[in-house]
Design a protein around this motif. Sequence first.
Motif, short mmCIF file in Angstrom:
data_model
loop_
_atom_site.label_atom_id
_atom_site.label_comp_id
_atom_site.label_asym_id
_atom_site.label_seq_id
_atom_site.Cartn_x
_atom_site.Cartn_y
_atom_site.Cartn_z
N GLN A 327 0.83 -1.21 0.00
CA GLN A 327 0.00 0.00 0.00
C GLN A 327 0.86 1.26 0.00
O GLN A 327 0.52 2.26 -0.64
N LEU A 328 1.99 1.21 0.67
CA LEU A 328 2.86 2.38 0.77
C LEU A 328 3.64 2.62 -0.51
O LEU A 328 3.77 3.76 -0.97
N THR A 329 4.16 1.55 -1.11
CA THR A 329 5.07 1.69 -2.25
C THR A 329 4.38 1.63 -3.60
O THR A 329 4.95 2.06 -4.60
N GLY A 330 3.16 1.06 -3.64
CA GLY A 330 2.50 0.86 -4.92
C GLY A 330 3.04 -0.31 -5.71
O GLY A 330 2.71 -0.47 -6.88
N ALA A 331 3.87 -1.14 -5.09
CA ALA A 331 4.44 -2.31 -5.76
C ALA A 331 3.43 -3.44 -5.81
O ALA A 331 2.43 -3.44 -5.09
N GLN A 332 3.71 -4.42 -6.66
CA GLN A 332 2.93 -5.65 -6.71
C GLN A 332 3.77 -6.77 -6.12
O GLN A 332 4.97 -6.86 -6.36
N SER A 333 3.13 -7.61 -5.33
CA SER A 333 3.85 -8.71 -4.70
C SER A 333 4.32 -9.71 -5.76
O SER A 333 3.53 -10.19 -6.58
N ILE A 334 5.61 -10.02 -5.75
CA ILE A 334 6.20 -10.96 -6.71
C ILE A 334 6.21 -12.34 -6.07
O ILE A 334 6.87 -12.56 -5.05
N SER A 335 5.47 -13.27 -6.67
CA SER A 335 5.28 -14.58 -6.06
C SER A 335 6.09 -15.69 -6.72
O SER A 335 5.92 -16.86 -6.38
N SER A 336 6.93 -15.36 -7.70
CA SER A 336 7.74 -16.38 -8.36
C SER A 336 9.00 -15.72 -8.93
O SER A 336 8.97 -14.57 -9.37
N TYR A 337 10.10 -16.46 -8.88
CA TYR A 337 11.34 -15.94 -9.48
C TYR A 337 11.77 -16.77 -10.69
O TYR A 337 12.91 -16.70 -11.12
N TYR A 338 10.84 -17.59 -11.21
CA TYR A 338 11.15 -18.40 -12.40
C TYR A 338 10.70 -17.72 -13.69
O TYR A 338 10.78 -18.32 -14.76
N HIS A 339 10.19 -16.50 -13.57
CA HIS A 339 9.77 -15.75 -14.75
C HIS A 339 10.34 -14.34 -14.66
O HIS A 339 10.58 -13.82 -13.56
N PRO A 340 10.56 -13.68 -15.80
CA PRO A 340 11.03 -12.29 -15.76
C PRO A 340 10.05 -11.40 -15.02
O PRO A 340 8.83 -11.59 -15.08
N ILE A 341 10.58 -10.42 -14.31
CA ILE A 341 9.74 -9.52 -13.51
C ILE A 341 9.21 -8.40 -14.40
O ILE A 341 10.00 -7.66 -14.99
N PRO A 342 7.89 -8.24 -14.50
CA PRO A 342 7.34 -7.14 -15.30
C PRO A 342 7.70 -5.79 -14.67
O PRO A 342 7.78 -5.66 -13.44
N PRO A 343 7.91 -4.77 -15.50
CA PRO A 343 8.30 -3.45 -14.96
C PRO A 343 7.25 -2.84 -14.03
O PRO A 343 7.61 -2.10 -13.11
N ASP A 344 5.97 -3.15 -14.25
CA ASP A 344 4.93 -2.54 -13.42
C ASP A 344 4.82 -3.19 -12.04
O ASP A 344 3.99 -2.78 -11.23
N CYS A 345 5.64 -4.20 -11.75
CA CYS A 345 5.62 -4.84 -10.43
C CYS A 345 6.41 -4.04 -9.40
O CYS A 345 6.24 -4.24 -8.19
N TYR A 346 7.27 -3.14 -9.87
CA TYR A 346 8.10 -2.37 -8.95
C TYR A 346 7.31 -1.22 -8.34
O TYR A 346 6.40 -0.66 -8.96
N GLY A 347 7.69 -0.87 -7.13
CA GLY A 347 7.15 0.31 -6.47
C GLY A 347 8.26 1.30 -6.20
O GLY A 347 9.39 1.12 -6.64
N ASN A 348 7.95 2.35 -5.48
CA ASN A 348 8.97 3.33 -5.16
C ASN A 348 8.62 4.06 -3.87
O ASN A 348 7.46 4.12 -3.47
N VAL A 349 9.65 4.59 -3.25
CA VAL A 349 9.51 5.43 -2.07
C VAL A 349 10.32 6.70 -2.28
O VAL A 349 11.19 6.76 -3.15
N LYS A 350 10.01 7.69 -1.48
CA LYS A 350 10.69 8.98 -1.64
C LYS A 350 12.10 8.95 -1.12
O LYS A 350 13.04 9.48 -1.75
N ASN A 351 12.30 8.30 0.02
CA ASN A 351 13.63 8.32 0.63
C ASN A 351 13.76 7.17 1.62
O ASN A 351 12.78 6.60 2.08
N LEU A 352 15.01 6.85 1.93
CA LEU A 352 15.35 5.86 2.95
C LEU A 352 16.29 6.49 3.95
O LEU A 352 17.16 7.29 3.58
N CYS A 353 16.14 6.12 5.21
CA CYS A 353 17.09 6.57 6.22
C CYS A 353 17.12 5.55 7.36
O CYS A 353 16.17 4.80 7.55
N VAL A 354 18.21 5.51 8.05
CA VAL A 354 18.36 4.60 9.19
C VAL A 354 18.11 5.39 10.47
O VAL A 354 18.72 6.44 10.70
N VAL A 355 17.17 4.91 11.29
CA VAL A 355 16.84 5.56 12.56
C VAL A 355 17.09 4.56 13.68
O VAL A 355 17.04 3.34 13.48
N LYS A 356 17.32 5.08 14.87
CA LYS A 356 17.63 4.24 16.02
C LYS A 356 16.72 4.60 17.19
O LYS A 356 16.57 5.77 17.52
#
Length: 461
Positions: A327-356
């Motif tokens: 829901q956050l990234t807009g990605a599609q869950s990839i349920s197999s690695y025996y087939h090429p991954i379609p481009p529309d399966c990827y999602g994206n986020v604005k930024n990453l950071c490490v917090v403690k």
Amino acid sequence: MMSYIIPKMASLCSSGHLDSDVLCQVLSTLRGIVESCYGPFGRLKLIHNSVGGYIVTTSQSSALLGNLSVSHPVIKLIIASVLNHVSRFSDSGLFTAILCCNLTENAKRLNVPCSHIVKIHKHLLNICIDYLTSEECACRIQIDFSNSKTLLSLVRTVINKPTCMLTTKEADYISSLVLKGFFYTIPSVIGDNISLGKMLIVPIEGQGATDSCVLSGILIEIFASYSTTIDITKLTFGCIKIAVFSVSMSGDVVDSGNGTWEVASGFCPEDESLVQLLKVGRQLVCDHVQLVVCQKVVHPMLKQYLREQQVIVEDRLGVALMKPLIQLTGAQSISSYYHPIPPDCYGNVKNLCVVKFGSKRFLHLIPNESKPVCSLVLCNRTEAGVNELKLVCQSAECVMRLVIKEPLAVLGGGCTETHLATYVGHQLSNQPCGNISVPPERLVLSGTVIVNVVVQLKITT
């Protein structure tokens, strides 16, 4: 090696009157356990199996009843009913358990046939429902969502449990955070199919309650240090591509699918799976994926290859994080690695950071735009305190969701139960009881006979 002391026997189904002394004793014991946890002076319980194991410290009905080991079928039925009630409404579990025990015990004391007892309870339930759903109900309150004080008061009635070991200031602060986190889950875009988002609760032990906070996005606990392998600050700000896998990427053949395998001589299925995994890894690198998350396990060689290519890999996320992550990234869950991954399966986020927080480190996924997903970081000084606080915050969120469906509440502190008992007694003294040949004064057993219709009506106490 473990074995049964006595041979295991098949389950038996028996019928008979519920008038044994054993039943009276176990009902009294269960009621005593639950009653001592109820109310503003409720006490904690330490639950420990007689053969050893983890000690549970709680006063919450879901944890308390879920960890009790019982053998009597009637007690099993009561506990299962209360746990089902709590799973649906997240509140009033202790009250419901006390009510069930009192109803059963009082019914046993009456010299009335069981069929009449059932009719009596249904009659009382109908009276309560009719009154609580009527406009003349004096203990019903309309919730105004434009008034933050009313909403805070509602949340605070759930948070304000002595077993959480919070001061007044800390309870007010946690209540405001829960309300803030709930507002995060409300979508900003109005459409035909609207659903609330998710507030993920992250418990932190050893910190003060005032160190708690609400963050937009998702926190993923990390154990590897990226300072020596990947410079997160050099990732493309504003569009970090992410791939979400729900399939196990450990390379085990059993995770590759169902069916019968025919393996030729000299062929190794594990090696072939690893080759396919590395092929997927090369596609991820070519597609400029910068973050790979997996619900299950990622093969160490694939993990090492991706990290050498400056791709962050996080595995063992569990099923609970998958839906909010998608829901956050807009990605599609990839349920197999025996087939090429379609481009529309990827999602994206604005930024990453490490917090403690405390001794734990997290990878913070910050969304591109306002998404109805947030993380509530809950801190408390002890393990028991943070576990109790997590349960009451989950209950408070569920209460707010129910209030959105039906913005009604009733008076707390026993006021509604007392008022309802008085009303039922008045009604029974003025109404015929149908074809139930029981004097009205026998119907009013006590104030606890009032069924918890408040929760059945999805009205929050």
